[in-house]
Design a protein around this motif. Structure first.
Motif, PDB file in Angstrom:
ATOM      1  N   ARG A  32      60.871  -4.180  21.321  1.00 47.22           N
ATOM      2  CA  ARG A  32      61.644  -3.681  22.477  1.00 47.22           C
ATOM      3  C   ARG A  32      62.447  -2.441  22.119  1.00 47.22           C
ATOM      4  O   ARG A  32      62.851  -1.679  23.011  1.00 47.22           O
ATOM      5  N   MET A 408      60.313 -16.093  30.384  1.00 49.10           N
ATOM      6  CA  MET A 408      59.601 -15.733  29.159  1.00 49.10           C
ATOM      7  C   MET A 408      58.886 -14.391  29.251  1.00 49.10           C
ATOM      8  O   MET A 408      58.648 -13.736  28.233  1.00 49.10           O
ATOM      9  N   ILE A 409      58.519 -13.946  30.463  1.00 49.36           N
ATOM     10  CA  ILE A 409      57.787 -12.680  30.554  1.00 49.36           C
ATOM     11  C   ILE A 409      58.702 -11.473  30.701  1.00 49.36           C
ATOM     12  O   ILE A 409      58.241 -10.337  30.616  1.00 49.36           O
ATOM     13  N   GLY A 411      61.025 -10.256  28.669  1.00 42.05           N
ATOM     14  CA  GLY A 411      61.046  -9.449  27.445  1.00 42.05           C
ATOM     15  C   GLY A 411      59.755  -8.704  27.234  1.00 42.05           C
ATOM     16  O   GLY A 411      59.748  -7.519  26.866  1.00 42.05           O
ATOM     17  N   ALA A 412      58.630  -9.373  27.476  1.00 43.64           N
ATOM     18  CA  ALA A 412      57.331  -8.711  27.325  1.00 43.64           C
ATOM     19  C   ALA A 412      57.199  -7.569  28.304  1.00 43.64           C
ATOM     20  O   ALA A 412      56.637  -6.512  27.986  1.00 43.64           O
ATOM     21  N   VAL A 518      52.114  -8.056  21.484  1.00 40.40           N
ATOM     22  CA  VAL A 518      53.284  -8.285  22.339  1.00 40.40           C
ATOM     23  C   VAL A 518      52.990  -9.372  23.368  1.00 40.40           C
ATOM     24  O   VAL A 518      53.796 -10.287  23.586  1.00 40.40           O
ATOM     25  N   SER A 521      52.720 -12.793  21.702  1.00 36.13           N
ATOM     26  CA  SER A 521      54.053 -13.215  21.251  1.00 36.13           C
ATOM     27  C   SER A 521      54.896 -13.688  22.425  1.00 36.13           C
ATOM     28  O   SER A 521      55.675 -14.646  22.306  1.00 36.13           O
ATOM     29  N   ALA A 522      54.731 -13.032  23.560  1.00 36.98           N
ATOM     30  CA  ALA A 522      55.525 -13.394  24.739  1.00 36.98           C
ATOM     31  C   ALA A 522      55.221 -14.805  25.216  1.00 36.98           C
ATOM     32  O   ALA A 522      56.105 -15.493  25.733  1.00 36.98           O
ATOM     33  N   THR A 523      53.992 -15.265  25.046  1.00 36.71           N
ATOM     34  CA  THR A 523      53.631 -16.591  25.568  1.00 36.71           C
ATOM     35  C   THR A 523      54.316 -17.719  24.818  1.00 36.71           C
ATOM     36  O   THR A 523      54.401 -18.836  25.324  1.00 36.71           O
ATOM     37  N   LEU A 527      59.013 -12.743  20.909  1.00 38.28           N
ATOM     38  CA  LEU A 527      59.301 -11.315  21.002  1.00 38.28           C
ATOM     39  C   LEU A 527      60.380 -10.915  19.994  1.00 38.28           C
ATOM     40  O   LEU A 527      61.348 -11.651  19.784  1.00 38.28           O
ATOM     41  N   GLU A 530      57.149  -8.915  16.250  1.00 37.69           N
ATOM     42  CA  GLU A 530      55.788  -8.381  16.311  1.00 37.69           C
ATOM     43  C   GLU A 530      55.327  -7.815  14.964  1.00 37.69           C
ATOM     44  O   GLU A 530      54.145  -7.891  14.621  1.00 37.69           O
TER      45      GLU A 530
END
Length: 561
Positions: A32, A408-409, A411-412, A518, A521-523, A527, A530
């Motif tokens: 990020r 959760m999504i 940040g992605a 990314v 990792s988000a799932t 985050l 990476e």
């Protein structure tokens, strides 16, 4: 003054990639923070050196946002389905089902990642396997970091024929088909479909040789980095079963490619593999005497952990739910994905008929579009809706699942808003006022000019570079297909093996593609870590491109093989 020498152009084009590697892997900076910096550097180089207009830069960024929506939608759907199954107790049933096959984590990796993940790749592609497999592994008790690493390693052998052959049918066709080639083929009595089959024949051979050892590589990576003994040997101890599982996939995969073309090798190979390997595992065929397990979760270092939590009470079994009913949402998902991708059925046309697009953005010739109903995200949401009705999920659980998935999504989403536009600027940088090759092509040309006749050794790495940048085998083939063909032609070597090496390398590059890392990792809520993932997935990627390149050299030296 603009720099025009190829070496300096290649170096400038490589700078954003180098910065990303240094920040993510060297300094372990969260994506990020790292990716906005990489985006700005790419923007500056494209504007100042490549003379890409400001309008084209903005258009490329908007085009990237269309793709970002597609990826986030897939992530959301995958997490939503898992969260819902968590509340129904189905995850507990699935977890127990795997322990009845084998409690050995190495066996579970072979079945879930290598076979089930490859099936999802064959049906949907575009990063879907990692988005589905990684959270499922966490639900089964795997550390989040290992789940992401293993989920990304799935995206290798099956990827070239993922999404029902799209990387070949769209990527290679769009990247290589040109009038001179068509004329040459016609003079010999061939058509371009014959050329695609020649490429496919070589792809399946390369993947069959290199990919057969990927399940063993997965097991060894897991025991080395996530075992209490940090041992490669514990993973290699499962070699007979892992290689058997590799062959159970790659043999029908290869035969399908030879006999039927590029649409179904990954689907049929993984389907046959699952039937054979699960049956063998239940009977203990080739399994080692000692089982392997992760250390106790209270001993896991913080870097292994994500924010996706599956509480033990959520794994309490619903004794009224059968294993088939628990697995049914994922079975339905696979079936609908396959049906929606078959050109022989009308569903694909219906789903693709609705699109949201912005054509010729700012009069640059760059367009952005999405077909939301055709995306795997919509199919995941559809399967989730069916599951709510079938499993009779209460409203409170549905609301919790949706809220947790949206959180959760977020940040992605922030990371991908910078990552994907950066990718599109790279790809579209050939649309410039300086008549320079696109940034990825400049890097590839430098490699070709400096390695000469051993170029086939490096051809997979060019494909992997394209996938690293674009996060897509298909896009890498579109970007570098004609370049690879041209280099082979200039060196007076057979072009189908070199184009095949491009397709194989582009598949392997998905393991290190930044936005795949990314997204995966988000799932699992990983985050910010990476760089740790990239550091680990670089090793299997290096294995894949190196050995594929060696096989390519053999193809060129012994063309009758």
């Amino acid at each position: 003054m603009a720099i025009t020498t190829l070496s300096l152009l290649a170096f400038l084009a490589f700078l954003p990639i180098l910065l990303a590697a240094l920040l993510l892997v060297g300094f372990r900076m969260p994506a990020r923070w790292a990716m906005p910096l990489v985006f700005l550097l790419t923007l500056m180089i494209a504007y100042l050196q490549w003379d890409v207009s400001f309008a084209s830069l903005m258009a490329s960024s908007i085009q990237g946002l269309f793709i970002t929506f597609d990826i986030l939608y897939i992530i959301f759907g995958a997490i939503l389905l898992l969260n819902l199954l968590k509340y129904t107790g189905a995850i507990g049933v699935i977890r127990n089902g795997f322990t009845t096959i084998s409690p050995d984590r190495r066996v579970q990796v072979v079945i879930i990642c290598w076979l089930f993940g490859s099936f999802i790749e064959g049906a949907a592609g575009f990063g879907t396997p990692a988005a589905i497999v990684a959270p499922l592994l966490v639900a089964l008790g795997f550390p989040a970091l290992s789940a992401v690493m293993l989920g990304l390693m799935v995206q290798s052998t099956a990827v070239t024929f993922g999404a029902v052959g799209t990387p070949i049918l769209v990527g290679v066709r769009g990247g290589v088909e040109h009038p001179e080639l068509l004329t040459a083929l016609a003079a010999q009595g061939y058509v371009f479909e014959d050329y695609l089959q020649w490429v496919t024949n070589r792809v399946v051979v390369i993947h069959a040789i290199v990919g057969t050892f990927m399940p063993l590589f997965m097991a060894a990576m897991m025991t080395r980095f996530f075992g209490s003994k940090k041992s490669w040997k514990e993973g290699l101890n499962i070699a007979p079963f892992a290689i058997f599982a590799g062959l159970a996939f790659t043999l029908p995969y290869s035969l399908t490619g030879y006999l039927f073309g590029p649409e179904f090798p990954s689907l049929i190979g993984s389907l046959f593999g699952m039937i054979i390997v699960v049956s063998a595992a239940r009977k203990g065929f080739l399994l080692p005497g000692m089982q392997w397990e992760f250390p106790s979760s209270d001993q896991w270092p913080s870097e292994w952990l994500g924010t996706l939590k599956i509480q033990e009470e959520e794994l309490a079994l619903d004794h009224k739910m059968s294993l088939i009913k628990a697995w049914a949402p994922y079975i339905l998902l696979a079936i609908v994905l396959v049906i929606s991708r078959l050109t022989q059925l009308p569903l694909k046309f219906w789903l693709q008929s609705f699109s949201i697009s912005w054509d010729n953005i700012f009069s640059t010739g760059i367009s952005g579009s999405t077909t939301p109903f055709y995306l795997p995200g919509t199919i995941l949401v559809f399967v989730t809706a069916v599951t709510i009705l079938w499993h009779r999920v209460d409203r409170s659980s549905v609301k919790k699942s949706i809220n947790e998935s949206f959180r959760m999504i977020l940040g992605a989403g922030f990371v991908l808003v910078f990552t994907i536009p950066m990718v599109r600027i790279y790809i579209n940088s050939g649309m410039n006022l300086s008549d320079l090759p696109a940034m990825p092509v400049a890097m590839a040309q430098w490699v070709a000019d400096n390695v000469g006749n051993i170029y086939p050794l490096f051809a997979p790495s060019i494909g992997a570079l394209g996938a690293f940048i674009a996060g897509s085998n298909t896009v890498s083939n579109l970007m570098f297909g004609l370049f690879q063909y041209g280099v082979a032609d200039q060196l007076s070597i057979s072009t189908p093996p070199v184009v095949a090496l491009q397709a194989v390398g582009a598949a392997a590059g998905n393991m290190i593609a930044i936005h795949n890392v990314v997204a995966a990792s988000a799932t699992v809520g990983l985050l910010g870590k990476e760089g740790l993932v990239l550091k680990k997935t670089f090793l299997p990627t290096l294995y894949y491109v190196l050995f594929a390149g060696i096989i390519g050299i053999i193809f060129i030296e012994f063309p009758k093989i």
